[in-house]
Design an enzyme around this catalytic site. Structure first.
Site, PDB file in Angstrom:
ATOM      1  N   ASP A  14      -6.109   3.342  -6.907  1.00 45.74           N
ATOM      2  CA  ASP A  14      -7.026   3.621  -5.793  1.00 45.74           C
ATOM      3  C   ASP A  14      -7.394   5.100  -5.809  1.00 45.74           C
ATOM      4  O   ASP A  14      -6.827   5.896  -6.567  1.00 45.74           O
ATOM      5  CB  ASP A  14      -6.313   3.237  -4.489  1.00 45.74           C
ATOM      6  CG  ASP A  14      -7.254   3.195  -3.296  1.00 45.74           C
ATOM      7  OD1 ASP A  14      -8.477   3.108  -3.496  1.00 45.74           O
ATOM      8  OD2 ASP A  14      -6.750   3.233  -2.156  1.00 45.74           O
TER       9      ASP A  14
ATOM     10  N   HIS B 296      -6.193  -8.382   2.825  1.00 41.60           N
ATOM     11  CA  HIS B 296      -5.681  -7.013   2.952  1.00 41.60           C
ATOM     12  C   HIS B 296      -6.313  -6.360   4.159  1.00 41.60           C
ATOM     13  O   HIS B 296      -7.520  -6.505   4.392  1.00 41.60           O
ATOM     14  CB  HIS B 296      -6.027  -6.224   1.682  1.00 41.60           C
ATOM     15  CG  HIS B 296      -5.660  -4.773   1.735  1.00 41.60           C
ATOM     16  ND1 HIS B 296      -4.412  -4.322   2.109  1.00 41.60           N
ATOM     17  CD2 HIS B 296      -6.382  -3.651   1.449  1.00 41.60           C
ATOM     18  CE1 HIS B 296      -4.376  -3.001   2.046  1.00 41.60           C
ATOM     19  NE2 HIS B 296      -5.567  -2.577   1.652  1.00 41.60           N
TER      20      HIS B 296
ATOM     21  N   ASP C 288       0.860  -1.187   0.000  1.00 38.67           N
ATOM     22  CA  ASP C 288       0.000   0.000   0.000  1.00 38.67           C
ATOM     23  C   ASP C 288       0.901   1.243   0.000  1.00 38.67           C
ATOM     24  O   ASP C 288       2.108   1.148  -0.221  1.00 38.67           O
ATOM     25  CB  ASP C 288      -0.932  -0.037   1.213  1.00 38.67           C
ATOM     26  CG  ASP C 288      -2.253   0.677   0.986  1.00 38.67           C
ATOM     27  OD1 ASP C 288      -2.232   1.799   0.457  1.00 38.67           O
ATOM     28  OD2 ASP C 288      -3.316   0.118   1.332  1.00 38.67           O
TER      29      ASP C 288
ATOM     30  N   ASP D 245     -13.170  -0.525   0.879  1.00 38.94           N
ATOM     31  CA  ASP D 245     -12.691  -0.543   2.266  1.00 38.94           C
ATOM     32  C   ASP D 245     -13.731  -1.138   3.210  1.00 38.94           C
ATOM     33  O   ASP D 245     -14.371  -0.428   4.008  1.00 38.94           O
ATOM     34  CB  ASP D 245     -12.323   0.875   2.708  1.00 38.94           C
ATOM     35  CG  ASP D 245     -11.152   1.433   1.920  1.00 38.94           C
ATOM     36  OD1 ASP D 245     -10.420   0.630   1.318  1.00 38.94           O
ATOM     37  OD2 ASP D 245     -10.974   2.666   1.902  1.00 38.94           O
TER      38      ASP D 245
ATOM     39  N   ARG E  57     -10.476   0.844  -8.093  1.00 39.46           N
ATOM     40  CA  ARG E  57     -11.585   1.014  -7.149  1.00 39.46           C
ATOM     41  C   ARG E  57     -12.815   1.585  -7.833  1.00 39.46           C
ATOM     42  O   ARG E  57     -13.918   1.085  -7.673  1.00 39.46           O
ATOM     43  CB  ARG E  57     -11.163   1.912  -5.975  1.00 39.46           C
ATOM     44  CG  ARG E  57     -12.207   1.903  -4.850  1.00 39.46           C
ATOM     45  CD  ARG E  57     -11.681   2.513  -3.580  1.00 39.46           C
ATOM     46  NE  ARG E  57     -11.583   3.959  -3.638  1.00 39.46           N
ATOM     47  CZ  ARG E  57     -11.188   4.731  -2.623  1.00 39.46           C
ATOM     48  NH1 ARG E  57     -10.819   4.165  -1.494  1.00 39.46           N
ATOM     49  NH2 ARG E  57     -11.125   6.031  -2.753  1.00 39.46           N
TER      50      ARG E  57
ATOM     51  N   GLU F 198     -12.044   8.160  -7.714  1.00 39.55           N
ATOM     52  CA  GLU F 198     -13.423   8.597  -8.020  1.00 39.55           C
ATOM     53  C   GLU F 198     -13.492   9.963  -8.740  1.00 39.55           C
ATOM     54  O   GLU F 198     -14.507  10.163  -9.439  1.00 39.55           O
ATOM     55  CB  GLU F 198     -14.239   8.638  -6.727  1.00 39.55           C
ATOM     56  CG  GLU F 198     -14.516   7.278  -6.132  1.00 39.55           C
ATOM     57  CD  GLU F 198     -13.269   6.615  -5.521  1.00 39.55           C
ATOM     58  OE1 GLU F 198     -13.157   5.387  -5.590  1.00 39.55           O
ATOM     59  OE2 GLU F 198     -12.409   7.338  -5.008  1.00 39.55           O
TER      60      GLU F 198
END
Length: 819
Positions: A516, A669, A402, A611, A595, A519
């Protein structure tokens, strides 16, 4: 000549002498006979008329005005069943009064048990069936369908109505394509490639289309059964600059798809509104999540299936109600939709993918076991986890990192202090046939000294960042601090992104990329400097977006991008970034997990469900999540095994690991500063049928275990696609084997539909048949009798001597007969 004009004093009808009582009675009697005959004929006709396939529609109330011109609510408003009341005041957070509702010329019936309108789902303010809409004033045939003209004579309560529209209906095989556009001014359309059909459908299409002139409506029926799949005449059509609305009846209550939301696989139609606008938020019910997928699959009452796809990327609400019916509300773009005729679910999905694009074949190791954590905090700690997995003999194909691997959370860097051995770790993974994936966020730091960070300096030079409404680079905030956001609608951005990836790959030879926060996520609402007060930031209607505004935790809706404003293309950001990331750095298949997603995403990336938390509920909701994204054309899908947020328990992690083995994308994860999800005691609990090895690459050379699950009537079918697992375009290059299996009449046969040398390495070691109701006398394999075991749970199991029965490349290379 008009007699009245020449002699105005004359009556309209000639005078006749007064009738006698007898004549009057005879006349009255004759009238009664005539009326009785008409009634009798009508009754006979009605009794012989076939039942209508039209969906139920509420009775039309009469509309009137008081002497002073105010709207009078007709008594017949109360005759409209609650399930068929279409919301005339869908704005959120508004207590609707009778005056507000009547100002929109709609019916108002307050539910005494409800605190506010819609509190129990049923709208207080709803349309009359005669509510003004568009009229179809003309329609003509074309080579591929029909073109019509729609006109609206009365304004709606939303500004900038478009009074004249063009209707285009395209008859395509197994699907219907409809576009409603503004012929006077070009409006934004979603920039994804869809097929262009040069000719109309066959002479016997699987659907019929009826047109209702006024108020305008489309009715689509299945030819075979007469089932109404689409009926837009049940509520008025709206087409304003920033408000488009279309309703349809549904043939049943069985609706699936409409991602991305946390819900059951089967959607609830009990006044359930699903909002679509890509949003960074941990998965929760009743809110818009990371992706936008305006596609649904509907199962009809007779078992047939059809699909519907609204090709629109603007913020929208999809309102489901128990009629059953559905309403689309969008704040921009055009009405551009498809109806897919199926008639079975798999055919519907195939037809949908013919439009948006089929998913890419993943690289083989993508299907293995992945391990990740936010918070390893050093490459040595990451490496120790890998070594521990090897010491326990636990299969692992991929190790991830990450954002803690980065230098100050800067993309395309790694921390040369704490992650100094990262390049060596990746090389060691490769030596063991394992692979490495790291995260990238789209936010690029814009606050470092000039000349010290090439990604921003070069990006600014090339002009590839999203700008604010004034034309300056929009500044947001993500993990590295103040950031700029790449504009992935710009082809130049793709080249800049590729150069950054290639440069970093020369330092750390990663095998895949995890994109990630796309959006895109922003720790500000809009930007460092806020957003302007205009119609893009504050549209006349705002869907039920978490945060209440379009800019909530993302960039300004009025921000400028290459092809349009962010208002129009916000929900495409993850798709466009995935397309840029998927560009091949090596000669092997790329691996990308994103994502945020949009239709056609499967061509470029897989997806994980975000998440989640270490709770049993999150384990359960991952199952409908997997199923839904397979419907949506993104089969490489998974959820964080054991949960991302919070601390897991051993029991939860054991069960989740067992379930996660069946995820197409199987990754453990969890979050920083939480208890580590990786528990060796848990993973020793794994039992994988036949012989597992540390990686899929090693396991692929071992014999297969064939499992046959029989239906109630003893039938089964399946297929096997086999290639080298990593070469690009193996299907297009004919570098694969394809084998089809069928079972009927106690005999399993296989057929090689496509031949390739790769299949020469496939062997079968064990075979299990589930659902064999009676113990057989003998079993033969390729005409040779084989020893078997029959269990009380109706399972036959037998072991094939290794090497004796190769899956030979021939017309029938394996043949099982159960007697």
């Amino acid at each position: 000549m008009d007699l009245k004009e020449e002699h105005p004093e004359l009556p309209l009808l000639p005078q006749s002498p007064r009738c006698s009582i007898t004549i009057a009675l005879l006349t009255l009697g004759g009238l009664i006979v005539v009326l009785s005959g008409v009634w009798l004929l009508g009754t006979i006709f009605w009794l012989h008329k076939p039942p209508s396939t039209e969906p139920h529609r509420p009775p039309p109330p009469a509309v009137g005005r008081s002497p002073n011109g105010t709207w009078l609510q007709p008594e017949s408003c109360s005759q409209i069943p609650e399930a068929w009341r279409f919301d005339c005041y869908p704005e959120r957070g508004v207590v609707v009064t009778a005056e507000m509702c009547h100002a929109r010329n709609c019916c108002f019936i307050q539910n005494s048990q409800a605190k506010t309108s819609g509190w129990n789902g049923v709208p207080w303010c709803f349309y009359t069936p005669e509510y003004p809409s568009y009229e179809l004033v003309s329609i003509t045939d074309t080579e591929i369908g029909k073109v019509g003209k729609l006109l609206r004579n009365k304004k709606t309560y939303y500004p900038k109505d478009i009074d004249a529209l063009q209707l285009e209906v395209l008859y395509e095989d197994n699907r219907l394509h409809v576009k409603i556009t503004d012929p006077a001014e070009k409006r934004y359309e979603v920039p994804i490639d869809v097929p262009v059909v040069p000719k109309t459908a066959s002479s016997n299409p699987s659907y019929t289309v009826d047109f209702i002139k006024e108020p305008f409506g489309l009715i689509v029926k299945r030819t075979q059964t007469g089932t109404v799949l689409l009926n837009t005449s049940i509520a008025p059509l709206f087409y304003a600059d920033q408000f488009l609305q279309m309703s349809t009846s549904l043939p049943s209550r069985f609706i699936y798809g409409l991602g991305e939301h946390r819900s059951n696989f089967l959607h609830d139609l009990q006044w359930n509104t699903l909002t679509m606008w890509a949003r960074d938020v941990p998965p929760m019910e009743l809110t818009n999540l990371y992706g936008v997928h305006p596609f649904y699959l509907s199962m009809e009452s007779d078992g047939m299936a059809h699909g519907f796809f609204m090709l629109n990327s603007n913020a929208m609400d999809v309102a489901l109600q128990p009629a059953p019916a559905l309403t689309w509300r969008m704040i921009g773009g055009i009405l551009d939709f498809y109806v897919f005729l199926g008639p079975d679910p798999s055919s519907v999905i195939a037809q949908y993918l013919d439009v948006v694009g089929k998913p890419a074949m993943p690289i083989y190791w993508a299907l293995g076991y992945h391990l990740c954590r936010w918070g390893y905090k050093s490459s040595d700690k990451t490496w120790n986890v890998v070594k521990e997995m090897r010491n326990y003999g636990i299969p692992q194909d991929v190790q991830w990192n990450d954002i803690d691997y980065m230098d100050s959370a800067l993309d395309f860097t790694y921390d040369t202090m704490n992650f100094s051995t990262l390049p060596d770790l990746v090389k060691d993974l490769h030596k063991h046939d394992q692979h490495y994936v790291m995260i990238l966020d789209p936010g690029i730091s814009n606050s470092l000294p000039s000349g010290s960070y090439w990604p921003f300096d070069e990006g600014k030079k090339r002009g590839i960042f999203i700008n604010d409404s004034n034309g300056d680079i929009l500044t947001g905030k993500v993990w590295p601090g103040l950031t700029a956001f790449p504009d992935f609608s710009n082809p130049d951005t793709h080249e800049w992104w590729y150069q950054n990836l290639k440069s970093f790959h020369e330092k750390v030879p990663f095998d895949g990329v995890w994109i990630d926060m796309n959006e895109p996520s922003n720790f500000f609402d809009g930007s460092l400097n806020g957003c302007p007060e205009n119609e893009l930031e504050n549209p006349p209607y705002t869907p039920g977006i978490l945060g209440g505004t379009l800019k909530a935790k993302t960039v300004c809706a009025s921000a400028r991008q290459k092809i349009s404003t962010h208002y129009n293309i916000h929900s495409l950001y993850g798709l466009m970034e995935a397309k840029a990331t998927e560009r091949k750095i090596t000669d092997k298949r790329p691996f990308v997990i994103s994502r945020s997603t949009f239709p056609s995403q499967g061509k470029y990336s897989g997806h994980w469900l975000g998440d989640n938390r270490s709770q049993w509920k999150d384990l359960a909701t991952s199952i409908p999540g997997m199923l839904t994204f397979n419907i949506l054309g993104i089969p490489l899908i998974g959820a964080d095994i054991c949960g991302f947020g919070g601390s897991t328990t051993e029991e939860l992690c054991v069960r989740w690991t067992q379930l996660g083995a069946f995820y197409p994308f199987s990754r453990n994860h969890n979050s920083i500063d939480e208890q580590e999800n990786f528990l060796p005691s848990v993973l020793n609990t794994l039992t994988i049928a036949g012989q597992p090895n540390t990686t899929l690459w090693v396991s692929s050379g071992q014999p297969l275990n064939l499992i046959v699950s029989l239906s109630e009537d003893g039938l089964a079918k399946g297929d096997l696609y086999w290639d080298d697992g990593e070469t690009l375009d193996t299907y297009e290059k004919d570098q694969y084997a394809y084998i089809y299996f069928t079972v009927e009449q106690n005999t399993m046969t296989s057929e090689v539909l496509h031949n390739h040398e790769e299949a020469a390495y496939i062997t079968v070691e064990t075979v299990s048949f589930y659902g064999v109701k009676v113990e057989p006398e003998n079993v033969t394999v390729n005409s040779q009798e084989a020893a078997f075991t029959y269990h009380d749970n109706q399972v036959i199991y037998f072991n094939i001597v290794l090497g004796s029965y190769w899956l030979q490349i021939s017309d029938d290379f394996v043949h099982f007969v159960i007697r």
